[in-house]
Motif scaffolding. Structure first.
Motif, PDB file in Angstrom:
ATOM      1  N   VAL A  98       8.151  52.469 -38.101  1.00 43.65           N
ATOM      2  CA  VAL A  98       7.750  51.215 -37.460  1.00 43.65           C
ATOM      3  C   VAL A  98       6.446  50.728 -38.087  1.00 43.65           C
ATOM      4  O   VAL A  98       6.300  49.551 -38.445  1.00 43.65           O
ATOM      5  CB  VAL A  98       7.575  51.393 -35.941  1.00 43.65           C
ATOM      6  N   LEU A  99       5.490  51.650 -38.221  1.00 40.28           N
ATOM      7  CA  LEU A  99       4.212  51.315 -38.841  1.00 40.28           C
ATOM      8  C   LEU A  99       4.400  50.896 -40.297  1.00 40.28           C
ATOM      9  O   LEU A  99       3.791  49.929 -40.759  1.00 40.28           O
ATOM     10  CB  LEU A  99       3.263  52.512 -38.752  1.00 40.28           C
ATOM     11  N   GLU A 100       5.263  51.604 -41.021  1.00 42.41           N
ATOM     12  CA  GLU A 100       5.540  51.254 -42.418  1.00 42.41           C
ATOM     13  C   GLU A 100       6.018  49.811 -42.532  1.00 42.41           C
ATOM     14  O   GLU A 100       5.568  49.048 -43.403  1.00 42.41           O
ATOM     15  CB  GLU A 100       6.592  52.212 -42.984  1.00 42.41           C
ATOM     16  N   LEU A 101       6.926  49.423 -41.648  1.00 41.10           N
ATOM     17  CA  LEU A 101       7.410  48.041 -41.652  1.00 41.10           C
ATOM     18  C   LEU A 101       6.280  47.075 -41.329  1.00 41.10           C
ATOM     19  O   LEU A 101       6.122  46.040 -41.992  1.00 41.10           O
ATOM     20  CB  LEU A 101       8.548  47.884 -40.645  1.00 41.10           C
ATOM     21  N   GLY A 102       5.483  47.394 -40.323  1.00 39.22           N
ATOM     22  CA  GLY A 102       4.376  46.520 -39.958  1.00 39.22           C
ATOM     23  C   GLY A 102       3.400  46.305 -41.098  1.00 39.22           C
ATOM     24  O   GLY A 102       2.943  45.178 -41.342  1.00 39.22           O
ATOM     25  N   LEU A 103       3.102  47.350 -41.831  1.00 38.04           N
ATOM     26  CA  LEU A 103       2.165  47.235 -42.958  1.00 38.04           C
ATOM     27  C   LEU A 103       2.777  46.431 -44.105  1.00 38.04           C
ATOM     28  O   LEU A 103       2.071  45.679 -44.793  1.00 38.04           O
ATOM     29  CB  LEU A 103       1.749  48.622 -43.435  1.00 38.04           C
ATOM     30  N   ALA A 104       4.089  46.568 -44.299  1.00 38.66           N
ATOM     31  CA  ALA A 104       4.759  45.760 -45.333  1.00 38.66           C
ATOM     32  C   ALA A 104       4.691  44.278 -44.983  1.00 38.66           C
ATOM     33  O   ALA A 104       4.442  43.423 -45.846  1.00 38.66           O
ATOM     34  CB  ALA A 104       6.212  46.211 -45.481  1.00 38.66           C
ATOM     35  N   LEU A 105       4.902  43.945 -43.711  1.00 34.98           N
ATOM     36  CA  LEU A 105       4.817  42.551 -43.268  1.00 34.98           C
ATOM     37  C   LEU A 105       3.390  42.031 -43.406  1.00 34.98           C
ATOM     38  O   LEU A 105       3.170  40.861 -43.754  1.00 34.98           O
ATOM     39  CB  LEU A 105       5.302  42.443 -41.820  1.00 34.98           C
ATOM     40  N   ARG A 106       2.431  42.891 -43.126  1.00 35.86           N
ATOM     41  CA  ARG A 106       1.022  42.501 -43.295  1.00 35.86           C
ATOM     42  C   ARG A 106       0.718  42.211 -44.755  1.00 35.86           C
ATOM     43  O   ARG A 106       0.067  41.213 -45.085  1.00 35.86           O
ATOM     44  CB  ARG A 106       0.111  43.612 -42.767  1.00 35.86           C
ATOM     45  N   ASP A 107       1.212  43.063 -45.648  1.00 40.13           N
ATOM     46  CA  ASP A 107       0.967  42.859 -47.086  1.00 40.13           C
ATOM     47  C   ASP A 107       1.614  41.573 -47.588  1.00 40.13           C
ATOM     48  O   ASP A 107       1.080  40.918 -48.488  1.00 40.13           O
ATOM     49  CB  ASP A 107       1.490  44.059 -47.886  1.00 40.13           C
ATOM     50  N   LEU A 108       2.755  41.209 -47.011  1.00 42.09           N
ATOM     51  CA  LEU A 108       3.439  39.985 -47.409  1.00 42.09           C
ATOM     52  C   LEU A 108       2.815  38.737 -46.777  1.00 42.09           C
ATOM     53  O   LEU A 108       3.196  37.610 -47.114  1.00 42.09           O
ATOM     54  CB  LEU A 108       4.918  40.056 -47.017  1.00 42.09           C
ATOM     55  N   GLU A 109       1.890  38.944 -45.865  1.00 41.23           N
ATOM     56  CA  GLU A 109       1.179  37.849 -45.194  1.00 41.23           C
ATOM     57  C   GLU A 109       2.141  36.875 -44.519  1.00 41.23           C
ATOM     58  O   GLU A 109       2.020  35.652 -44.640  1.00 41.23           O
ATOM     59  CB  GLU A 109       0.256  37.117 -46.174  1.00 41.23           C
ATOM     60  N   VAL A 110       3.116  37.425 -43.802  1.00 39.88           N
ATOM     61  CA  VAL A 110       4.026  36.561 -43.048  1.00 39.88           C
ATOM     62  C   VAL A 110       3.256  35.954 -41.876  1.00 39.88           C
ATOM     63  O   VAL A 110       2.213  36.467 -41.452  1.00 39.88           O
ATOM     64  CB  VAL A 110       5.263  37.335 -42.556  1.00 39.88           C
ATOM     65  N   ASP A 111       3.784  34.865 -41.343  1.00 43.73           N
ATOM     66  CA  ASP A 111       3.077  34.135 -40.292  1.00 43.73           C
ATOM     67  C   ASP A 111       3.494  34.557 -38.888  1.00 43.73           C
ATOM     68  O   ASP A 111       2.694  34.513 -37.959  1.00 43.73           O
ATOM     69  CB  ASP A 111       3.330  32.633 -40.467  1.00 43.73           C
ATOM     70  N   SER A 112       4.742  34.932 -38.732  1.00 45.07           N
ATOM     71  CA  SER A 112       5.270  35.279 -37.424  1.00 45.07           C
ATOM     72  C   SER A 112       6.205  36.470 -37.572  1.00 45.07           C
ATOM     73  O   SER A 112       6.967  36.549 -38.545  1.00 45.07           O
ATOM     74  CB  SER A 112       6.025  34.083 -36.830  1.00 45.07           C
ATOM     75  N   VAL A 113       6.141  37.399 -36.614  1.00 46.26           N
ATOM     76  CA  VAL A 113       6.922  38.635 -36.695  1.00 46.26           C
ATOM     77  C   VAL A 113       7.846  38.747 -35.482  1.00 46.26           C
ATOM     78  O   VAL A 113       7.409  39.044 -34.363  1.00 46.26           O
ATOM     79  CB  VAL A 113       5.998  39.862 -36.774  1.00 46.26           C
ATOM     80  N   PRO A 114       9.144  38.472 -35.663  1.00 44.46           N
ATOM     81  CA  PRO A 114      10.087  38.669 -34.566  1.00 44.46           C
ATOM     82  C   PRO A 114      10.412  40.155 -34.390  1.00 44.46           C
ATOM     83  O   PRO A 114      10.645  40.875 -35.368  1.00 44.46           O
ATOM     84  CB  PRO A 114      11.326  37.891 -35.016  1.00 44.46           C
ATOM     85  N   VAL A 115      10.403  40.596 -33.154  1.00 45.01           N
ATOM     86  CA  VAL A 115      10.694  41.985 -32.808  1.00 45.01           C
ATOM     87  C   VAL A 115      11.986  41.998 -32.001  1.00 45.01           C
ATOM     88  O   VAL A 115      12.066  41.417 -30.920  1.00 45.01           O
ATOM     89  CB  VAL A 115       9.543  42.600 -31.991  1.00 45.01           C
ATOM     90  N   ASN A 116      13.008  42.628 -32.548  1.00 36.97           N
ATOM     91  CA  ASN A 116      14.301  42.749 -31.886  1.00 36.97           C
ATOM     92  C   ASN A 116      14.544  44.203 -31.501  1.00 36.97           C
ATOM     93  O   ASN A 116      14.224  45.115 -32.281  1.00 36.97           O
ATOM     94  CB  ASN A 116      15.429  42.297 -32.819  1.00 36.97           C
ATOM     95  N   PHE A 117      15.117  44.400 -30.335  1.00 33.80           N
ATOM     96  CA  PHE A 117      15.491  45.737 -29.891  1.00 33.80           C
ATOM     97  C   PHE A 117      17.017  45.822 -29.849  1.00 33.80           C
ATOM     98  O   PHE A 117      17.679  44.927 -29.306  1.00 33.80           O
ATOM     99  CB  PHE A 117      14.894  46.038 -28.522  1.00 33.80           C
ATOM    100  N   LEU A 118      17.545  46.879 -30.419  1.00 35.07           N
ATOM    101  CA  LEU A 118      18.992  46.998 -30.589  1.00 35.07           C
ATOM    102  C   LEU A 118      19.756  46.886 -29.275  1.00 35.07           C
ATOM    103  O   LEU A 118      19.427  47.547 -28.285  1.00 35.07           O
ATOM    104  CB  LEU A 118      19.333  48.334 -31.248  1.00 35.07           C
ATOM    105  N   ILE A 119      20.759  46.043 -29.282  1.00 28.53           N
ATOM    106  CA  ILE A 119      21.799  46.037 -28.254  1.00 28.53           C
ATOM    107  C   ILE A 119      23.030  46.647 -28.921  1.00 28.53           C
ATOM    108  O   ILE A 119      23.686  45.982 -29.737  1.00 28.53           O
ATOM    109  CB  ILE A 119      22.108  44.606 -27.770  1.00 28.53           C
ATOM    110  N   PRO A 120      23.341  47.903 -28.658  1.00 33.67           N
ATOM    111  CA  PRO A 120      24.475  48.529 -29.352  1.00 33.67           C
ATOM    112  C   PRO A 120      25.782  47.800 -29.054  1.00 33.67           C
ATOM    113  O   PRO A 120      26.092  47.511 -27.898  1.00 33.67           O
ATOM    114  CB  PRO A 120      24.491  49.956 -28.790  1.00 33.67           C
ATOM    115  N   ILE A 121      26.526  47.486 -30.097  1.00 35.45           N
ATOM    116  CA  ILE A 121      27.755  46.719 -29.945  1.00 35.45           C
ATOM    117  C   ILE A 121      28.941  47.561 -30.420  1.00 35.45           C
ATOM    118  O   ILE A 121      28.925  48.098 -31.537  1.00 35.45           O
ATOM    119  CB  ILE A 121      27.674  45.403 -30.746  1.00 35.45           C
ATOM    120  N   LYS A 122      29.938  47.672 -29.578  1.00 34.45           N
ATOM    121  CA  LYS A 122      31.127  48.447 -29.909  1.00 34.45           C
ATOM    122  C   LYS A 122      31.774  47.894 -31.174  1.00 34.45           C
ATOM    123  O   LYS A 122      31.956  46.687 -31.319  1.00 34.45           O
ATOM    124  CB  LYS A 122      32.119  48.402 -28.756  1.00 34.45           C
ATOM    125  N   GLY A 123      32.091  48.787 -32.078  1.00 29.94           N
ATOM    126  CA  GLY A 123      32.711  48.397 -33.334  1.00 29.94           C
ATOM    127  C   GLY A 123      31.762  48.387 -34.510  1.00 29.94           C
ATOM    128  O   GLY A 123      32.188  48.282 -35.659  1.00 29.94           O
TER     129      GLY A 123
END
Length: 328
Positions: free
Chosen positions: A216-241
């Motif tokens: 999670v931290l690795e992803l956050g630091l990558a987004l910081r390095d890319l200087e993105v403006d907004s970070v959407p956080v999604n939590f998995l809804i497991p879907i059958k199939g």
């Protein structure tokens, strides 16, 4: 890590000083039953940068199903066996309806999302032409059309689409476990092309897909390095199939921990809680703001029902917060 150290990190973040990597790693290793100790500090950082204003966004599923990519979580992947709807690019009238829905429900930003590795160029032109005829009227426009190039971004920007959404999905070290039909670097390059075109970028990920807290931290630091403006956080809804139909890596406290960790890693960047907030956070979902979130996605998700915007507005008011409008 104790509360005093967290508050010291918050004061440093408010002054524009991002934490040391070792301190962030300590946060990532914090046991879940101590997570609520993070909230006062994470909330202090959020309030410093965003005050009591909350960003609201909504999406429309502009083209659904039969995606050639094999993302393990996705109901729209052709590699999955789900009942997700399948239809071609929606017409301009339906695109306009989505913008009207956002405007009528006090939503700050509206995004059209299309399935597939990339939207064909002719369809990118169709989307651009639709947005060019809509005008602003208090709503900002965003698009999520896959792995595009400089020409596509120039077309969208000229049409009034000022933000591009393209998630990294997960940490680079975990990406091959989730998707094998394209590379992590393809996503990074798309973000760079969008920024080069002068667009702001919304890029984040999906959590609960087998990643560790250090990833999670690795992803956050990558987004910081890319200087993105907004970070959407999604939590998995497991879907059958889907390949992740039996995944259960999330608890309400882990969700709050992920948000707080990203707030410390990202400083003053927008953090918007999107898919899965109610189903994963349950009774704790209003606490996303105290964990550091500065916005939420309201209305329906791509292939699952979401939360009524009026309920979200009521929740925001009860928390003493206010919904942001375009231009503020």
């Amino acid at each position: 890590m104790d509360l005093k150290k967290c508050l010291e990190m918050a004061e440093a973040a408010k002054a524009g000083l991002l934490p040391e990597i070792s301190d962030l790693e300590d946060l990532a290793c914090l046991p879940e039953h101590h997570v609520l100790d993070l909230l006062p500090a994470a909330n202090a950082v959020r309030r410093h940068f965003f005050g009591d204003q909350v960003h609201l966004c909504c999406i429309v599923n502009g083209k659904s199903g039969k995606c050639s990519e094999d993302c393990a979580f996705c109901a729209q992947s052709a590699h999955a066996k789900t009942s997700a709807p399948v239809y071609p690019l929606i017409d301009s009238g339906k695109i306009f309806q989505g913008a009207s829905y956002a405007r009528e429900n006090g939503v700050h930003r509206y995004s059209l999302v299309a399935s597939g590795g990339r939207l064909p160029k002719a369809e990118v032109r169709t989307v651009a032409e639709s947005f060019s005829r809509m005008g602003g009227d208090g709503v900002g426009y965003c698009a999520s059309l896959g792995i595009l190039d400089a020409q596509d971004f120039a077309l969208l920007k000229e049409a009034g689409v000022d933000r591009y959404h393209h998630n990294l999905e997960t940490a680079e070290s975990h990406f091959k476990e989730i998707c094998t039909t394209h590379a992590y670097r393809d996503r990074v390059q798309t973000i760079r092309e969008a920024k080069k075109a002068g667009m702001s970028v919304c890029a984040g990920g999906l959590f609960g897909i087998g990643e560790s807290d250090l990833q999670v931290l690795e992803l956050g630091l990558a987004l910081r390095d890319l200087e993105v403006d907004s970070v959407p956080v999604n939590f998995l809804i497991p879907i059958k199939g889907t390949r992740l139909e039996k995944s259960s890596d999330l608890s309400p406290l882990r969700c709050l921990k992920i948000i707080s960790l990203l707030r410390f890693a990202l400083g003053g960047k927008e953090i918007v809680i999107c898919g899965g907030r109610e189903s994963n956070l349950e009774e704790l979902h209003p606490l996303v703001f105290y964990a550091g979130a500065s916005g939420i996605m309201t209305g329906d998700y791509l292939t699952a029902p979401g939360r009524n915007p009026q309920k979200d507005h009521a929740m925001i008011r009860r928390l003493g917060l206010t919904a942001l409008r375009e231009g503020e």
